[in-house]
Design an enzyme around this catalytic site. Sequence first.
Site: not given
Ligand code: G6P
Ligand code: MG
Length: 218
Positions: A10-12, A18, A46, A115-116, A146, A170-171
């Site tokens: 996962d990224l964030d 972030t 999240k 990542s989403a 997710k 994943e967090d």
């Molecule tokens: C991640 C973060 C979420 C965020 C989503 C979409 O999953 O954990 O908090 O809403 O990405 O991010 P974006 O950058 O597309 O708004």
């Molecule tokens: Mg995350």
Amino acid sequence: MPSIEACLFDLDGVIVDTAKYHYIAWRQLANDLGFDLTHAQNELLKGISRMESLEIILALGGVKLTDEEKLQRATEKNSRYLALCMQMTPADTLPGVRAFLDELKKGGIKTGLGSASKNAKVILERIDMLSYFETIVDGNRITIGKPDPQVFLMGAADLAALPAQCVVFEDALAGIQSAKAAGMLAVGIGEKAVLTQADIVIPGFADFHFQDMEAAFA
Ligand code: G6P
Ligand code: MG
């Protein structure tokens, strides 16, 4: 137990923090609409897509908007969020992440991002991490977020790896659920009390090495 072939990240909250910028930008949106957003409420967002997050926030504030207004507010939030992200440098990569990915490369393990976020590539470029991933599945590619397993199954398919031979980092609770629904091993980054469905939970990558992962899933 089959050997590990690929790791999906996962990224964030896993590669870079972030979440603090998402919170600032969402809170500003809530304040603009006349209510506040607590840190605890932000936790619910999240791993959840931008538009789904907006729906949750509007419900928390009891605010109704038209589809057009929703799009406007989400675009505004994203501009604020990106402006904050542009302050980041490679030094903002979370401790131990780069070293762990280097170890995976040396160990012949494939790596992917799941990542989403629709901003995933921009953020990876910003912290100079784009070249660390052989595939990137982001919010622009997935059609369902997710906890659905789609994001990680696409990553495994891109890497020609069997789901049972993939480890997901994943967090978010929704992300751990996504990994388990995909039939993958899940490493939670954070607290055991929150990430109850993870196979193991670690606080971060600072003291976690390739051998620790192999030992955990031997
Ligand atoms: C991640 C973060 C979420 C965020 C989503 C979409 O999953 O954990 O908090 O809403 O990405 O991010 P974006 O950058 O597309 O708004
Ligand atoms: Mg995350």
